[in-house]
Design an enzyme around this catalytic site. Structure first.
Site, short mmCIF file in Angstrom:
data_model
loop_
_atom_site.label_atom_id
_atom_site.label_comp_id
_atom_site.label_asym_id
_atom_site.label_seq_id
_atom_site.Cartn_x
_atom_site.Cartn_y
_atom_site.Cartn_z
N VAL A 11 0.83 -1.21 0.00
CA VAL A 11 0.00 0.00 0.00
C VAL A 11 0.87 1.27 0.00
O VAL A 11 0.56 2.24 -0.69
CB VAL A 11 -0.98 -0.01 1.20
CG1 VAL A 11 -1.86 1.24 1.20
CG2 VAL A 11 -1.85 -1.27 1.17
N GLY A 169 -1.33 -9.49 -2.87
CA GLY A 169 -1.26 -8.35 -1.96
C GLY A 169 -2.56 -8.08 -1.22
O GLY A 169 -2.77 -6.98 -0.70
N LYS A 187 -12.73 -4.47 11.62
CA LYS A 187 -13.45 -3.52 10.76
C LYS A 187 -14.86 -3.25 11.29
O LYS A 187 -15.32 -2.11 11.26
CB LYS A 187 -13.46 -4.04 9.33
CG LYS A 187 -12.07 -4.02 8.71
CD LYS A 187 -12.01 -4.82 7.42
CE LYS A 187 -10.63 -4.72 6.78
NZ LYS A 187 -10.43 -5.69 5.70
N GLY A 283 -5.96 -4.73 -1.61
CA GLY A 283 -5.05 -4.57 -2.74
C GLY A 283 -4.44 -3.17 -2.76
O GLY A 283 -4.93 -2.26 -2.11
N1 HSE Z 1 -6.21 -8.13 4.44
C1 HSE Z 1 -7.27 -7.20 4.23
C2 HSE Z 1 -8.36 -7.86 3.42
C3 HSE Z 1 -6.73 -5.99 3.53
O1 HSE Z 1 -8.10 -8.91 2.82
O2 HSE Z 1 -9.48 -7.37 3.39
C4 HSE Z 1 -7.70 -4.84 3.42
O3 HSE Z 1 -8.11 -4.39 4.67
#
Ligand code: HSE
Length: 381
Positions: A11, A169, A187, A283
């Site tokens: 990122v 990624g 989240k 990503g």
């Molecule tokens: N590892 C996290 C996902 C990255 O796959 O959603 C984005 O927050």
């Protein structure tokens, strides 16, 4: 506004590239690990950044709670705006960072920490001002969505699809947080905090996809179901709930069309009704775009995502009930209230009577503590 970037991984590189073309923003120094400072713009000391009066904002994309928290606190205390994609940091220390930012009159924004490129938290923060948010959640982890989708549509194995998600990624540095549901849980914690002003810390539950097998996926598919990892949060009559678990959705449900690394975030306003946002949830470029969105927001005067007076609190996951698909050893079939069950060799696949979320998660822990291999997923008809 000159922006320093902390971290130059997937990122960080994306943020640095986008800063080169962004209106009103310019590239500042980039903090990297000692030994990685192979270009003049790369520095290895945070002091160089926080003491640089030309740096107006710091974008942190390193991940992890420490040293990210110390760096964030130093940057905010030095009067610099602070933007992050780091959900582990905000879930652990968001209230403290919010307090410092308000004291200093600078921005603390973290859209990229939830939903990748999907402007979920941003819209929740707007919606809470004018509507009552009843529930929120959805597919919030790109890695597991990519994996479940590839297992179902392309019939690939768990290990192979996890390696692909890492190569692309999408996964965290340690993908355990993705596959265990912890990343999606962080989240939904942030979403609850933005919507309700309480960061849930106690009573949270997360079940991931670590124990799903190709045989489970083939079974769901033959019965017309698609499996997705779903986060749920909201208010019920007696409190707030927040949890993550796999869900089986009837083919044709909107979540079944969420493929690859995409997320589908949703919230329901008392007046607006259900709102759905869909886009790439992980990503380099989607996540960098969310960091840039926050930085541009600062130029327009945006300062905070959390409501004032944020506190920590607990959730009660007995407030929600579902029927569950459970796959477990046949000799343990009597341990759960089955509405229907199918024997498959020495394994039983059952649909339970409706159970509180907290009870299902507790029962799975209890059976696993006895050495049983168990997979469960809520069934949504
Ligand atoms: N590892 C996290 C996902 C990255 O796959 O959603 C984005 O927050």
């Amino acid at each position: 506004m000159k922006v320093a970037v902390l971290g130059f991984g997937t990122v960080g590189f994306g943020v640095y590239e986008m800063l080169g073309k962004a209106k009103g923003l310019e590239r500042g120094p980039v903090l990297v690990r000692p030994g990685k400072n192979d270009m003049p713009f790369k520095v290895t000391s945070i002091e160089k950044i926080v003491s640089d009066p030309s740096v107006g904002a710091v974008a942190e994309v390193m991940g992890g709670v420490e040293p990210a928290y110390s760096y964030a606190a130093a940057a905010l205390s030095a009067g610099k705006h602070f933007v992050t994609s780091n959900k582990a940091l905000v879930a652990a220390r968001g209230p403290e960072l919010d307090t410092i930012a308000r004291e200093k009159g600078v921005a603390f924004l973290f859209s990229a920490a939830c939903g990748g490129g999907v402007p979920f938290l941003h819209n929740l923060a707007l919606a809470r001002e004018s509507d009552e948010i009843r529930s929120m959640g959805g597919i919030l982890n790109g890695t597991t969505n990519y994996m479940l989708d590839a297992m179902q549509r392309l019939h690939l194995d768990y290990g192979d699809v996890l390696a692909d998600a890492q190569r692309l990624g999408y996964a965290e540095a340690d993908p355990t947080a993705d596959v265990s549901g912890l990343d999606a849980l962080r989240k939904i914690m942030l979403a609850c905090a933005v919507a309700y002003g309480t960061l849930p810390t106690d009573g949270l539950l997360h079940e991931g996809i670590e124990s799903v097998t190709a045989a489970d996926v083939a079974h769901f598919q033959s019965r017309g179901y698609t499996c997705r990892l779903v986060a749920g949060g909201g208010r019920a009559e007696d409190g707030v709930y927040a949890y993550v678990e796999p869900v089986l959705l009837r083919d044709g449900a909107p979540e079944c069309s969420v493929l690859q690394n995409y997320n589908m975030a949703r919230y329901e306003g008392a007046n607006a009704g259900p709102i759905v946002l869909m886009g790439q949830g992980a990503g380099r470029w989607p996540t960098a775009s969310a960091v840039l969105r926050d930085l541009s927001g600062i130029l327009r005067g945006e300062r905070e995502m959390f409501p004032e007076g944020l506190r920590r609190g607990e959730v009660d996951n007995s407030l929600c009930r579902h029927s569950y698909y459970v796959r477990l050893p046949a000799e343990l079939a009597g341990e759960l209230p089955a509405a229907s069950a199918e024997l498959d060799g020495d394994t039983v696949r059952m649909i339970t009577e409706p159970l509180p979320v907290s009870q299902m998660h507790f029962e799975a822990k209890r059976l696993r503590a006895r050495g049983a291999s168990v997979f469960f997923a809520a069934v949504r008809e």
